[in-house]
Design a protein around this motif. Structure first.
Motif, PDB file in Angstrom:
ATOM      1  N   GLU A 115      -0.358  -3.985  -7.465  1.00  0.00           N
ATOM      2  CA  GLU A 115       0.215  -2.646  -7.468  1.00  0.00           C
ATOM      3  C   GLU A 115      -0.004  -1.963  -6.120  1.00  0.00           C
ATOM      4  OE1 GLU A 115       0.226   0.948 -10.618  1.00  0.00           O
ATOM      5  OE2 GLU A 115      -1.751   0.240 -10.030  1.00  0.00           O
ATOM      6  N   ASP A 116      -1.100  -2.277  -5.450  1.00  0.00           N
ATOM      7  CA  ASP A 116      -1.483  -1.604  -4.214  1.00  0.00           C
ATOM      8  C   ASP A 116      -1.698  -2.630  -3.103  1.00  0.00           C
ATOM      9  OD1 ASP A 116      -2.850  -0.158  -2.198  1.00  0.00           O
ATOM     10  OD2 ASP A 116      -3.839   1.107  -3.674  1.00  0.00           O
ATOM     11  N   THR A 166       1.450   1.177   0.559  1.00  0.00           N
ATOM     12  CA  THR A 166       0.291   1.960   0.951  1.00  0.00           C
ATOM     13  C   THR A 166       0.687   2.893   2.083  1.00  0.00           C
ATOM     14  OG1 THR A 166      -1.132   0.125   0.380  1.00  0.00           O
ATOM     15  CG2 THR A 166      -2.093   1.814   1.777  1.00  0.00           C
TER      16      THR A 166
END
Length: 118
Positions: free
Chosen positions: A37-38, A92
């Motif tokens: 997800e990140d 990010t």
């Protein structure tokens, strides 16, 4: 797939996995593509998992510049289709000087011991 997700989820939320399989036998070819997800989770996983041994096999973990979804993706669910369309994972934000840590900030460091369990 479950074992891979279990091991790799210690560095973040796994949102997609593509375990590459032989079309005739259905057996794993020994590699997969994994999406966090990140982006920071991806960096942590690459830094900590590349070159370690899991179940007697040394694994290689690296970034993929241009991920291409499998060609037989007609039967994918809507979530996976959306991930493929927008480029897997949340981006990010760029690092700024205000994000830098001072000497007084405690940074938790998770050290990897020789082998991971699954």
């Amino acid at each position: 797939e479950g074992d891979v997700i279990c091991v790799f989820s210690q560095y973040g939320e796994v949102v997609n996995i593509n375990l590459v399989r032989d079309k005739k036998t259905g057996k794993s070819k020994g590699f997969c593509f994994l999406c966090y997800e990140d982006q920071r989770s991806t960096i942590l996983a690459v830094d900590n998992f590349n070159g370690i041994k899991i179940k007697g096999r040394t694994i290689r973990v690296d970034h993929v510049a241009n991920y291409r979804p499998p060609k037989d993706s007609d039967d994918l669910d809507e979530v996976t289709k959306t991930l493929h369309a927008k480029g897997c994972g949340v981006k990010t934000p760029p690092h700024t000087s205000s994000d830098s840590l001072s000497e007084d900030d405690d940074v938790p460091v998770r050290k990897q011991k020789g082998e991971a369990c699954s």
